[in-house]
Design a protein around this motif. Structure first.
Motif, mmCIF file in Angstrom:
data_model
loop_
_atom_site.group_PDB
_atom_site.id
_atom_site.type_symbol
_atom_site.label_atom_id
_atom_site.label_comp_id
_atom_site.label_asym_id
_atom_site.label_seq_id
_atom_site.Cartn_x
_atom_site.Cartn_y
_atom_site.Cartn_z
ATOM 1 N N SER A 463 0.824 -1.206 0.000
ATOM 2 C CA SER A 463 0.000 0.000 0.000
ATOM 3 C C SER A 463 0.860 1.258 0.000
ATOM 4 O O SER A 463 0.569 2.231 -0.705
ATOM 5 C CB SER A 463 -0.925 -0.011 1.222
ATOM 6 O OG SER A 463 -1.699 1.158 1.296
ATOM 7 N N LEU A 464 1.950 1.231 0.762
ATOM 8 C CA LEU A 464 2.854 2.376 0.815
ATOM 9 C C LEU A 464 3.554 2.623 -0.523
ATOM 10 O O LEU A 464 3.914 3.757 -0.842
ATOM 11 C CB LEU A 464 3.903 2.168 1.906
ATOM 12 C CG LEU A 464 3.561 2.651 3.312
ATOM 13 C CD1 LEU A 464 4.710 2.365 4.253
ATOM 14 C CD2 LEU A 464 3.220 4.122 3.318
ATOM 15 N N SER A 465 3.781 1.568 -1.283
ATOM 16 C CA SER A 465 4.488 1.706 -2.563
ATOM 17 C C SER A 465 3.724 2.587 -3.548
ATOM 18 O O SER A 465 4.302 3.079 -4.520
ATOM 19 C CB SER A 465 4.735 0.328 -3.181
ATOM 20 O OG SER A 465 3.510 -0.273 -3.578
ATOM 21 N N LYS A 466 2.439 2.802 -3.303
ATOM 22 C CA LYS A 466 1.615 3.631 -4.185
ATOM 23 C C LYS A 466 1.581 5.086 -3.742
ATOM 24 O O LYS A 466 1.010 5.931 -4.434
ATOM 25 C CB LYS A 466 0.196 3.069 -4.234
ATOM 26 C CG LYS A 466 0.117 1.616 -4.679
ATOM 27 C CD LYS A 466 -1.298 1.066 -4.523
ATOM 28 C CE LYS A 466 -1.348 -0.427 -4.862
ATOM 29 N NZ LYS A 466 -2.704 -0.995 -4.654
ATOM 30 N N LEU A 467 2.161 5.375 -2.585
ATOM 31 C CA LEU A 467 2.110 6.720 -2.022
ATOM 32 C C LEU A 467 3.233 7.586 -2.579
ATOM 33 O O LEU A 467 4.368 7.140 -2.729
ATOM 34 C CB LEU A 467 2.217 6.645 -0.497
ATOM 35 C CG LEU A 467 2.196 7.966 0.272
ATOM 36 C CD1 LEU A 467 0.856 8.657 0.097
ATOM 37 C CD2 LEU A 467 2.482 7.729 1.754
ATOM 38 N N SER A 468 2.919 8.831 -2.875
ATOM 39 C CA SER A 468 3.915 9.797 -3.337
ATOM 40 C C SER A 468 3.702 11.112 -2.610
ATOM 41 O O SER A 468 2.557 11.541 -2.399
ATOM 42 C CB SER A 468 3.801 10.009 -4.848
ATOM 43 O OG SER A 468 4.762 10.945 -5.302
ATOM 44 N N VAL A 469 4.788 11.766 -2.196
ATOM 45 C CA VAL A 469 4.718 13.043 -1.496
ATOM 46 C C VAL A 469 5.619 14.039 -2.208
ATOM 47 O O VAL A 469 6.378 13.679 -3.115
ATOM 48 C CB VAL A 469 5.142 12.890 -0.022
ATOM 49 C CG1 VAL A 469 4.224 11.925 0.701
ATOM 50 C CG2 VAL A 469 6.587 12.437 0.085
ATOM 51 N N SER A 470 5.550 15.286 -1.803
ATOM 52 C CA SER A 470 6.360 16.337 -2.407
ATOM 53 C C SER A 470 7.239 16.994 -1.353
ATOM 54 O O SER A 470 6.816 17.186 -0.209
ATOM 55 C CB SER A 470 5.464 17.396 -3.064
ATOM 56 O OG SER A 470 4.691 16.842 -4.112
ATOM 57 N N ALA A 471 8.447 17.329 -1.745
ATOM 58 C CA ALA A 471 9.355 18.061 -0.857
ATOM 59 C C ALA A 471 8.885 19.517 -0.748
ATOM 60 O O ALA A 471 8.245 20.040 -1.662
ATOM 61 C CB ALA A 471 10.775 17.978 -1.413
ATOM 62 N N PRO A 472 9.155 20.187 0.375
ATOM 63 C CA PRO A 472 9.964 19.729 1.515
ATOM 64 C C PRO A 472 9.151 18.889 2.494
ATOM 65 O O PRO A 472 7.930 19.039 2.602
ATOM 66 C CB PRO A 472 10.389 21.037 2.162
ATOM 67 C CG PRO A 472 9.245 21.976 1.876
ATOM 68 C CD PRO A 472 8.756 21.607 0.514
ATOM 69 N N VAL A 473 9.858 18.020 3.223
ATOM 70 C CA VAL A 473 9.259 17.167 4.247
ATOM 71 C C VAL A 473 10.134 17.255 5.488
ATOM 72 O O VAL A 473 11.363 17.265 5.395
ATOM 73 C CB VAL A 473 9.156 15.706 3.763
ATOM 74 C CG1 VAL A 473 8.696 14.804 4.896
ATOM 75 C CG2 VAL A 473 8.203 15.588 2.586
#
Length: 499
Positions: A463-473
Protein backbone atom coordinates in the motif's frame (compact mmCIF):
# COMPACT_ATOMS: atom_id res chain seq x y z
CA UNK A 1 26.28 22.78 7.21
CA UNK A 2 28.25 24.71 4.59
CA UNK A 3 25.96 25.32 1.58
CA UNK A 4 26.80 23.84 -1.81
CA UNK A 5 28.11 27.19 -3.03
CA UNK A 6 29.47 28.27 0.34
CA UNK A 7 33.10 28.94 1.07
CA UNK A 8 34.78 27.48 4.11
CA UNK A 9 37.11 29.93 5.80
CA UNK A 10 40.44 28.51 4.65
CA UNK A 11 42.29 31.49 6.15
CA UNK A 12 41.24 30.60 9.69
CA UNK A 13 43.55 28.16 11.48
CA UNK A 14 42.14 24.62 11.37
CA UNK A 15 42.45 22.88 14.71
CA UNK A 16 40.83 19.54 13.86
CA UNK A 17 40.06 17.88 10.54
CA UNK A 18 37.62 14.94 10.65
CA UNK A 19 37.55 12.76 7.54
CA UNK A 20 34.14 11.17 7.17
CA UNK A 21 30.67 12.46 8.15
CA UNK A 22 29.16 9.17 9.23
CA UNK A 23 28.18 8.42 12.84
CA UNK A 24 31.82 8.08 13.90
CA UNK A 25 33.04 11.31 12.34
CA UNK A 26 30.05 13.34 13.51
CA UNK A 27 30.23 11.97 17.07
CA UNK A 28 33.96 12.70 17.28
CA UNK A 29 33.49 16.21 15.90
CA UNK A 30 30.67 17.00 18.33
CA UNK A 31 32.69 15.89 21.36
CA UNK A 32 35.80 17.73 20.18
CA UNK A 33 33.86 20.95 19.69
CA UNK A 34 32.12 20.64 23.05
CA UNK A 35 35.48 19.95 24.67
CA UNK A 36 36.73 23.35 23.58
CA UNK A 37 38.32 22.90 20.14
CA UNK A 38 37.87 26.23 18.40
CA UNK A 39 37.52 25.06 14.79
CA UNK A 40 36.43 21.60 13.66
CA UNK A 41 35.94 20.76 9.98
CA UNK A 42 34.27 17.53 8.82
CA UNK A 43 34.65 16.55 5.17
CA UNK A 44 32.80 13.78 3.36
CA UNK A 45 32.64 12.64 -0.26
CA UNK A 46 28.86 12.02 -0.24
CA UNK A 47 26.16 14.59 -1.08
CA UNK A 48 25.01 14.81 2.53
CA UNK A 49 26.34 13.87 5.98
CA UNK A 50 25.12 10.81 7.85
CA UNK A 51 27.15 8.07 6.19
CA UNK A 52 25.73 4.56 5.90
CA UNK A 53 22.88 5.44 8.27
CA UNK A 54 21.04 7.30 5.52
CA UNK A 55 20.34 4.04 3.69
CA UNK A 56 19.64 1.96 6.82
CA UNK A 57 15.93 2.74 7.00
CA UNK A 58 15.20 -0.07 9.48
CA UNK A 59 14.84 0.42 13.23
CA UNK A 60 17.24 -0.86 15.89
CA UNK A 61 19.60 2.10 16.40
CA UNK A 62 20.00 4.40 19.37
CA UNK A 63 18.83 2.26 22.29
CA UNK A 64 22.09 2.79 24.16
CA UNK A 65 23.12 6.20 22.82
CA UNK A 66 19.79 8.02 22.77
CA UNK A 67 17.71 5.83 25.04
CA UNK A 68 15.12 5.00 22.39
CA UNK A 69 14.85 2.94 19.23
CA UNK A 70 15.47 4.92 16.05
CA UNK A 71 15.87 4.21 12.36
CA UNK A 72 19.20 4.94 10.68
CA UNK A 73 18.08 8.26 9.12
CA UNK A 74 16.61 9.42 12.44
CA UNK A 75 19.89 8.64 14.22
CA UNK A 76 21.87 10.44 11.51
CA UNK A 77 19.68 13.54 11.59
CA UNK A 78 20.10 13.88 15.34
CA UNK A 79 23.87 13.74 14.98
CA UNK A 80 23.89 16.24 12.11
CA UNK A 81 21.70 18.66 14.06
CA UNK A 82 23.89 18.28 17.14
CA UNK A 83 27.02 18.93 15.06
CA UNK A 84 25.59 22.08 13.51
CA UNK A 85 24.33 23.37 16.85
CA UNK A 86 27.82 22.81 18.29
CA UNK A 87 29.43 24.89 15.57
CA UNK A 88 31.02 22.05 13.60
CA UNK A 89 31.68 22.89 9.94
CA UNK A 90 30.62 20.20 7.47
CA UNK A 91 31.72 20.04 3.83
CA UNK A 92 29.94 17.47 1.68
CA UNK A 93 31.05 16.29 -1.76
CA UNK A 94 34.65 16.80 -0.68
CA UNK A 95 37.19 14.05 -1.31
CA UNK A 96 40.48 13.69 0.59
CA UNK A 97 43.00 12.55 -1.99
CA UNK A 98 46.18 12.61 0.07
CA UNK A 99 47.38 13.05 3.64
CA UNK A 100 50.93 12.76 4.93
CA UNK A 101 52.69 12.03 8.23
CA UNK A 102 52.67 15.75 9.10
CA UNK A 103 48.88 15.91 8.60
CA UNK A 104 48.97 17.95 5.40
CA UNK A 105 45.92 17.00 3.35
CA UNK A 106 44.98 17.48 -0.30
CA UNK A 107 41.24 17.82 -0.92
CA UNK A 108 38.97 18.02 -3.95
CA UNK A 109 35.63 19.72 -3.47
CA UNK A 110 32.72 20.14 -5.87
CA UNK A 111 32.31 23.75 -4.74
CA UNK A 112 35.93 24.75 -4.08
CA UNK A 113 37.92 22.56 -6.45
CA UNK A 114 41.46 21.59 -5.41
CA UNK A 115 42.84 22.92 -2.14
CA UNK A 116 45.17 21.98 0.72
CA UNK A 117 44.67 22.13 4.47
CA UNK A 118 46.99 21.79 7.41
CA UNK A 119 45.33 20.65 10.61
CA UNK A 120 46.83 20.48 14.06
CA UNK A 121 45.08 17.12 14.58
CA UNK A 122 43.09 14.72 12.40
CA UNK A 123 40.42 12.13 13.15
CA UNK A 124 40.08 9.34 10.59
CA UNK A 125 36.50 8.12 10.24
CA UNK A 126 36.27 6.77 6.69
CA UNK A 127 34.24 3.70 7.62
CA UNK A 128 34.57 0.40 5.81
CA UNK A 129 33.80 -1.25 2.49
CA UNK A 130 32.16 -4.53 1.60
CA UNK A 131 33.92 -7.68 0.55
CA UNK A 132 32.89 -8.60 -2.95
CA UNK A 133 32.29 -11.79 -4.90
CA UNK A 134 35.96 -11.79 -5.86
CA UNK A 135 36.99 -11.88 -2.18
CA UNK A 136 35.26 -15.23 -1.70
CA UNK A 137 36.13 -16.57 -5.16
CA UNK A 138 32.69 -17.68 -6.34
CA UNK A 139 33.13 -19.08 -9.86
CA UNK A 140 30.78 -18.83 -12.81
CA UNK A 141 29.81 -16.17 -15.32
CA UNK A 142 29.68 -12.41 -14.73
CA UNK A 143 26.10 -11.42 -15.57
CA UNK A 144 24.12 -8.39 -14.48
CA UNK A 145 22.15 -8.72 -11.27
CA UNK A 146 25.04 -9.43 -8.87
CA UNK A 147 25.53 -6.82 -6.13
CA UNK A 148 27.01 -6.41 -2.69
CA UNK A 149 24.22 -6.20 -0.10
CA UNK A 150 25.08 -2.64 0.90
CA UNK A 151 25.05 -1.43 -2.69
CA UNK A 152 21.64 -3.02 -3.20
CA UNK A 153 20.45 -1.39 0.01
CA UNK A 154 21.39 2.05 -1.29
CA UNK A 155 19.92 1.46 -4.73
CA UNK A 156 16.58 0.41 -3.27
CA UNK A 157 16.23 2.63 -0.20
CA UNK A 158 17.70 5.89 -1.52
CA UNK A 159 17.72 5.78 -5.31
CA UNK A 160 14.52 3.80 -5.77
CA UNK A 161 15.62 1.04 -8.14
CA UNK A 162 13.84 -2.31 -8.49
CA UNK A 163 16.64 -4.88 -8.75
CA UNK A 164 14.91 -8.22 -9.37
CA UNK A 165 12.06 -10.59 -8.64
CA UNK A 166 13.75 -13.61 -7.02
CA UNK A 167 16.93 -13.32 -4.98
CA UNK A 168 19.62 -15.47 -3.40
CA UNK A 169 21.79 -13.92 -0.68
CA UNK A 170 25.33 -15.23 -0.25
CA UNK A 171 26.51 -14.91 3.35
CA UNK A 172 24.54 -14.18 6.50
CA UNK A 173 26.09 -10.90 7.62
CA UNK A 174 23.75 -8.39 9.20
CA UNK A 175 23.34 -6.34 6.02
CA UNK A 176 22.40 -9.48 4.11
CA UNK A 177 19.86 -10.52 6.73
CA UNK A 178 18.31 -7.07 6.79
CA UNK A 179 18.18 -6.99 3.00
CA UNK A 180 16.42 -10.36 2.97
CA UNK A 181 13.58 -8.78 4.93
CA UNK A 182 13.70 -5.57 2.89
CA UNK A 183 13.45 -7.44 -0.40
CA UNK A 184 10.56 -9.49 0.94
CA UNK A 185 8.65 -6.34 1.88
CA UNK A 186 9.41 -4.97 -1.59
CA UNK A 187 7.68 -7.97 -3.12
CA UNK A 188 10.86 -9.86 -4.06
CA UNK A 189 10.95 -13.58 -3.27
CA UNK A 190 14.09 -14.55 -1.37
CA UNK A 191 14.87 -18.14 -2.33
CA UNK A 192 17.51 -18.63 0.36
CA UNK A 193 20.32 -17.15 2.41
CA UNK A 194 23.40 -19.32 1.86
CA UNK A 195 26.03 -19.42 4.64
CA UNK A 196 29.24 -21.43 4.42
CA UNK A 197 29.69 -21.54 8.20
CA UNK A 198 27.82 -23.73 10.65
CA UNK A 199 26.33 -20.70 12.38
CA UNK A 200 24.98 -17.37 11.06
CA UNK A 201 27.41 -14.46 10.85
CA UNK A 202 24.87 -11.81 11.82
CA UNK A 203 23.31 -10.96 15.16
CA UNK A 204 20.80 -13.53 16.47
CA UNK A 205 18.07 -10.89 16.65
CA UNK A 206 18.47 -10.22 12.92
CA UNK A 207 18.21 -13.93 12.14
CA UNK A 208 15.00 -13.96 14.17
CA UNK A 209 13.29 -10.81 12.91
CA UNK A 210 14.53 -10.90 9.32
CA UNK A 211 14.57 -14.59 8.38
CA UNK A 212 12.46 -16.62 10.81
CA UNK A 213 9.69 -14.02 10.96
CA UNK A 214 9.30 -14.19 7.17
CA UNK A 215 10.04 -17.92 6.72
CA UNK A 216 13.14 -17.25 4.60
CA UNK A 217 15.33 -20.39 4.30
CA UNK A 218 18.81 -20.22 5.86
CA UNK A 219 21.15 -22.84 4.41
CA UNK A 220 24.01 -23.32 6.87
CA UNK A 221 27.16 -25.24 5.89
CA UNK A 222 26.39 -24.53 2.23
CA UNK A 223 28.27 -22.64 -0.43
CA UNK A 224 27.47 -21.15 -3.80
CA UNK A 225 29.52 -23.20 -6.25
CA UNK A 226 28.64 -21.21 -9.38
CA UNK A 227 26.68 -18.25 -10.66
CA UNK A 228 24.88 -18.86 -13.94
CA UNK A 229 23.60 -16.55 -16.63
CA UNK A 230 24.80 -14.65 -19.68
CA UNK A 231 23.48 -11.09 -19.86
CA UNK A 232 21.46 -11.53 -16.65
CA UNK A 233 21.90 -13.93 -13.75
CA UNK A 234 19.51 -16.87 -14.09
CA UNK A 235 20.46 -18.99 -11.06
CA UNK A 236 23.10 -20.27 -8.69
CA UNK A 237 24.40 -23.74 -7.91
CA UNK A 238 24.44 -24.49 -4.16
CA UNK A 239 26.45 -27.29 -2.55
CA UNK A 240 26.31 -28.68 0.98
CA UNK A 241 29.65 -28.98 2.76
CA UNK A 242 28.35 -32.20 4.28
CA UNK A 243 27.96 -33.90 0.93
CA UNK A 244 25.00 -34.59 -1.30
CA UNK A 245 23.99 -33.54 -4.79
CA UNK A 246 24.28 -29.86 -5.81
CA UNK A 247 21.05 -27.89 -6.04
CA UNK A 248 20.21 -25.16 -8.54
CA UNK A 249 18.25 -22.17 -7.28
CA UNK A 250 16.65 -20.01 -9.95
CA UNK A 251 17.04 -16.27 -9.37
CA UNK A 252 17.60 -13.01 -11.20
CA UNK A 253 19.34 -11.27 -8.29
CA UNK A 254 22.33 -12.29 -6.15
CA UNK A 255 23.52 -10.27 -3.16
CA UNK A 256 26.81 -10.83 -1.36
CA UNK A 257 27.01 -10.22 2.39
CA UNK A 258 30.40 -11.72 3.16
CA UNK A 259 32.08 -9.26 5.48
CA UNK A 260 33.45 -5.74 5.78
CA UNK A 261 36.96 -4.32 5.51
CA UNK A 262 38.13 -1.11 7.26
CA UNK A 263 38.81 1.68 4.77
CA UNK A 264 42.43 2.62 5.46
CA UNK A 265 44.13 3.71 2.25
CA UNK A 266 44.46 7.24 3.64
CA UNK A 267 45.71 5.88 6.96
CA UNK A 268 48.49 4.02 5.17
CA UNK A 269 49.63 7.28 3.52
CA UNK A 270 50.39 8.72 6.96
CA UNK A 271 52.51 5.74 7.98
CA UNK A 272 50.12 4.75 10.78
CA UNK A 273 50.47 1.15 11.97
CA UNK A 274 47.83 -1.17 10.50
CA UNK A 275 46.65 -4.59 11.58
CA UNK A 276 47.53 -6.81 8.66
CA UNK A 277 44.94 -9.48 9.30
CA UNK A 278 41.92 -7.16 9.39
CA UNK A 279 43.21 -3.99 7.69
CA UNK A 280 42.22 -2.15 10.87
CA UNK A 281 44.34 0.31 12.83
CA UNK A 282 46.49 -0.10 15.91
CA UNK A 283 45.28 2.49 18.43
CA UNK A 284 46.02 3.52 21.98
CA UNK A 285 43.33 3.62 24.65
CA UNK A 286 42.75 7.25 23.66
CA UNK A 287 42.02 6.21 20.06
CA UNK A 288 45.32 7.66 18.78
CA UNK A 289 47.33 6.00 16.03
CA UNK A 290 51.11 5.62 15.98
CA UNK A 291 51.28 9.06 14.29
CA UNK A 292 51.15 11.97 16.79
CA UNK A 293 47.93 13.95 16.46
CA UNK A 294 46.28 11.36 14.25
CA UNK A 295 43.22 9.70 15.80
CA UNK A 296 40.73 7.19 14.41
CA UNK A 297 37.32 5.80 15.25
CA UNK A 298 34.41 3.82 13.86
CA UNK A 299 34.76 1.11 11.25
CA UNK A 300 38.05 2.60 10.10
CA UNK A 301 39.47 1.26 13.37
CA UNK A 302 37.55 -2.03 13.47
CA UNK A 303 34.20 -3.29 12.24
CA UNK A 304 31.43 -2.81 14.81
CA UNK A 305 28.07 -4.51 15.23
CA UNK A 306 26.33 -1.51 16.83
CA UNK A 307 26.34 2.13 15.80
CA UNK A 308 25.75 3.10 19.44
CA UNK A 309 29.16 1.67 20.28
CA UNK A 310 30.64 3.53 17.31
CA UNK A 311 29.34 6.83 18.70
CA UNK A 312 30.60 6.03 22.20
CA UNK A 313 34.16 5.29 21.12
CA UNK A 314 34.14 8.12 18.58
CA UNK A 315 33.35 10.44 21.48
CA UNK A 316 36.48 9.18 23.19
CA UNK A 317 38.48 10.00 20.04
CA UNK A 318 37.00 13.49 19.86
CA UNK A 319 37.78 14.26 23.50
CA UNK A 320 41.26 12.78 23.17
CA UNK A 321 41.94 14.96 20.13
CA UNK A 322 40.76 17.98 22.13
CA UNK A 323 43.12 17.06 24.97
CA UNK A 324 45.97 16.67 22.47
CA UNK A 325 45.24 20.20 21.26
CA UNK A 326 45.44 21.47 24.84
CA UNK A 327 41.73 22.06 25.36
CA UNK A 328 40.84 21.76 29.02
CA UNK A 329 37.06 22.22 28.78
CA UNK A 330 35.32 19.09 30.00
CA UNK A 331 33.31 17.25 27.35
CA UNK A 332 30.53 14.74 27.91
CA UNK A 333 31.35 11.50 29.70
CA UNK A 334 31.76 8.35 27.70
CA UNK A 335 28.44 6.73 26.91
CA UNK A 336 26.36 9.90 27.10
CA UNK A 337 23.71 10.40 24.46
CA UNK A 338 22.31 13.39 22.62
CA UNK A 339 18.80 14.50 23.42
CA UNK A 340 16.34 15.46 20.69
CA UNK A 341 17.45 19.05 21.05
CA UNK A 342 21.02 18.01 20.42
CA UNK A 343 22.20 18.51 23.99
CA UNK A 344 24.06 16.04 26.14
CA UNK A 345 22.04 13.95 28.53
CA UNK A 346 22.77 11.03 30.84
CA UNK A 347 21.31 7.65 30.04
CA UNK A 348 17.77 7.50 31.31
CA UNK A 349 16.41 4.83 33.64
CA UNK A 350 14.48 3.47 30.65
CA UNK A 351 17.74 3.09 28.73
CA UNK A 352 19.36 1.32 31.67
CA UNK A 353 16.37 -1.01 31.76
CA UNK A 354 16.69 -1.74 28.05
CA UNK A 355 20.34 -2.55 28.59
CA UNK A 356 19.39 -4.99 31.33
CA UNK A 357 21.36 -3.12 33.97
CA UNK A 358 18.50 -2.11 36.26
CA UNK A 359 17.42 -5.41 37.73
CA UNK A 360 15.66 -3.62 40.58
CA UNK A 361 13.18 -2.14 38.14
CA UNK A 362 12.48 -5.60 36.74
CA UNK A 363 11.80 -7.01 40.21
CA UNK A 364 9.55 -4.11 41.16
CA UNK A 365 7.63 -4.49 37.90
CA UNK A 366 7.10 -8.20 38.41
CA UNK A 367 5.98 -7.67 42.00
CA UNK A 368 3.45 -5.10 40.81
CA UNK A 369 1.78 -7.64 38.51
CA UNK A 370 -0.98 -9.59 40.21
CA UNK A 371 -0.07 -12.84 38.52
CA UNK A 372 2.21 -12.59 35.48
CA UNK A 373 2.06 -16.33 34.86
CA UNK A 374 -1.72 -16.20 34.48
CA UNK A 375 -1.38 -13.47 31.85
CA UNK A 376 0.76 -15.76 29.77
CA UNK A 377 -1.46 -18.80 30.28
CA UNK A 378 -4.48 -16.84 29.11
CA UNK A 379 -2.92 -16.14 25.74
CA UNK A 380 -0.91 -19.29 25.11
CA UNK A 381 -2.45 -22.66 24.51
CA UNK A 382 0.69 -24.66 24.04
CA UNK A 383 4.20 -24.73 25.45
CA UNK A 384 6.93 -23.15 23.31
CA UNK A 385 9.15 -25.79 21.75
CA UNK A 386 12.13 -23.46 21.50
CA UNK A 387 13.17 -20.16 23.13
CA UNK A 388 11.74 -16.89 21.89
CA UNK A 389 14.60 -14.56 21.00
CA UNK A 390 14.00 -11.05 22.28
CA UNK A 391 14.81 -8.41 19.65
CA UNK A 392 14.31 -5.34 21.84
CA UNK A 393 18.05 -4.83 22.21
CA UNK A 394 21.21 -6.55 20.91
CA UNK A 395 21.53 -8.68 24.07
CA UNK A 396 19.06 -11.10 22.49
CA UNK A 397 17.70 -12.70 25.65
CA UNK A 398 16.26 -16.18 25.11
CA UNK A 399 12.81 -16.19 26.66
CA UNK A 400 11.12 -19.46 27.55
CA UNK A 401 7.57 -20.42 28.41
CA UNK A 402 7.05 -23.10 31.02
CA UNK A 403 4.28 -25.69 31.11
CA UNK A 404 2.43 -23.59 33.67
CA UNK A 405 2.54 -20.48 31.49
CA UNK A 406 5.40 -18.84 33.37
CA UNK A 407 7.75 -16.68 31.31
CA UNK A 408 11.47 -16.77 32.13
CA UNK A 409 14.75 -15.65 30.58
CA UNK A 410 14.04 -11.93 30.13
CA UNK A 411 16.21 -9.30 31.82
CA UNK A 412 14.02 -6.22 31.65
CA UNK A 413 10.44 -5.08 31.64
CA UNK A 414 10.46 -4.43 27.90
CA UNK A 415 11.64 -7.98 27.30
CA UNK A 416 8.70 -9.33 29.28
CA UNK A 417 6.27 -7.08 27.40
CA UNK A 418 7.83 -8.16 24.10
CA UNK A 419 7.26 -11.81 24.96
CA UNK A 420 3.61 -11.17 25.82
CA UNK A 421 3.08 -9.30 22.57
CA UNK A 422 4.72 -12.05 20.53
CA UNK A 423 2.49 -14.64 22.17
CA UNK A 424 -0.70 -12.61 21.81
CA UNK A 425 -0.25 -11.09 18.37
CA UNK A 426 3.18 -10.95 16.68
CA UNK A 427 3.64 -7.46 15.31
CA UNK A 428 6.29 -5.00 14.20
CA UNK A 429 6.73 -1.40 13.12
CA UNK A 430 6.91 -1.21 9.34
CA UNK A 431 9.84 0.75 7.91
CA UNK A 432 9.77 1.48 4.20
CA UNK A 433 10.18 4.27 1.64
CA UNK A 434 7.77 6.34 -0.41
CA UNK A 435 8.25 8.27 -3.63
CA UNK A 436 9.07 11.95 -3.21
CA UNK A 437 9.12 14.67 -5.85
CA UNK A 438 11.45 17.65 -5.78
CA UNK A 439 13.87 16.29 -3.18
CA UNK A 440 17.53 15.34 -3.19
CA UNK A 441 16.62 11.66 -3.67
CA UNK A 442 13.63 9.94 -5.28
CA UNK A 443 12.77 7.93 -2.13
CA UNK A 444 11.90 9.14 1.36
CA UNK A 445 12.23 6.75 4.35
CA UNK A 446 9.21 6.39 6.62
CA UNK A 447 7.71 4.20 9.33
CA UNK A 448 4.39 3.43 10.94
CA UNK A 449 3.64 5.14 14.24
CA UNK A 450 2.72 1.84 15.86
CA UNK A 451 3.41 -1.84 15.36
CA UNK A 452 1.07 -3.70 13.02
CA UNK A 453 0.38 -7.45 12.83
CA UNK A 454 3.32 -9.18 11.19
CA UNK A 455 0.99 -11.06 8.86
CA UNK A 456 -0.10 -7.72 7.38
CA UNK A 457 3.35 -6.19 6.85
CA UNK A 458 3.57 -7.20 3.19
CA UNK A 459 0.15 -5.78 2.40
CA UNK A 460 0.93 -2.56 4.25
CA UNK A 461 4.24 -2.22 2.39
CA UNK A 462 2.44 -2.74 -0.93
CA UNK A 463 0.00 0.00 0.00
CA UNK A 464 2.85 2.38 0.82
CA UNK A 465 4.49 1.71 -2.56
CA UNK A 466 1.61 3.63 -4.19
CA UNK A 467 2.11 6.72 -2.02
CA UNK A 468 3.92 9.80 -3.34
CA UNK A 469 4.72 13.04 -1.50
CA UNK A 470 6.36 16.34 -2.41
CA UNK A 471 9.35 18.06 -0.86
CA UNK A 472 9.96 19.73 1.51
CA UNK A 473 9.26 17.17 4.25
CA UNK A 474 10.22 17.38 7.91
CA UNK A 475 11.31 14.57 10.21
CA UNK A 476 8.22 13.17 11.93
CA UNK A 477 5.77 14.72 9.46
CA UNK A 478 2.66 12.60 8.88
CA UNK A 479 2.62 11.28 5.31
CA UNK A 480 -0.50 9.10 5.51
CA UNK A 481 -3.21 8.55 8.10
CA UNK A 482 -4.82 5.25 9.06
CA UNK A 483 -2.74 3.15 6.68
CA UNK A 484 -4.90 0.43 5.16
CA UNK A 485 -7.48 0.86 7.91
CA UNK A 486 -4.99 -0.48 10.49
CA UNK A 487 -5.29 2.51 12.78
CA UNK A 488 -1.66 3.61 12.32
CA UNK A 489 -0.20 6.66 10.64
CA UNK A 490 2.93 6.84 8.53
CA UNK A 491 5.61 9.44 9.35
CA UNK A 492 8.82 10.55 7.65
CA UNK A 493 12.00 9.37 9.31
CA UNK A 494 14.17 12.11 7.83
CA UNK A 495 13.87 15.66 6.60
CA UNK A 496 14.27 16.42 2.91
CA UNK A 497 14.46 19.94 1.50
CA UNK A 498 13.05 20.99 -1.82
CA UNK A 499 15.70 21.46 -4.49
Amino acid sequence: MIPANGIVNNDAPLSLLVIGAGPAGLSAAIEAKRSGVDRVLVVDREREPGGILNQCIHAGFGLFHFGEELTGPEYAERLVNAAEESGVEIMSETFVAEIDHDLNAVLFSKSLGYFQVKAKAVVLAMGCRERTRAAVAVPGTRPAGVFSAGTAQRLINIEGYALGQRAVIVGSGDIGLIMARRLTLEGVEVAAVVEIRETPSGLPRNVSQCLKAFSIPLLLSHRVAAIEGTSRVTGVVVESLNGGAPERLECDLVLFSVGLIPENELSAMTGADLLGGTNGLQLTGEMQTSVPGLFACGNTYRVYDLVDEVSREAGIAGRAAAAYLGCQKCGAPSGAGYAKSGGITSLSSETRTVMGQDQGDVSRFMQSEKDPSSIASDVVESVMDEPLLCIICPKGCRIRLGSGGEITGYNCRRGYEFALQELRDPSAVLTATVAIEGGMWPRLPCKTTKAIPRALLRAAAASLSKLSVSAPVSLGEILARDLGGLGVDVVATRSMKKL
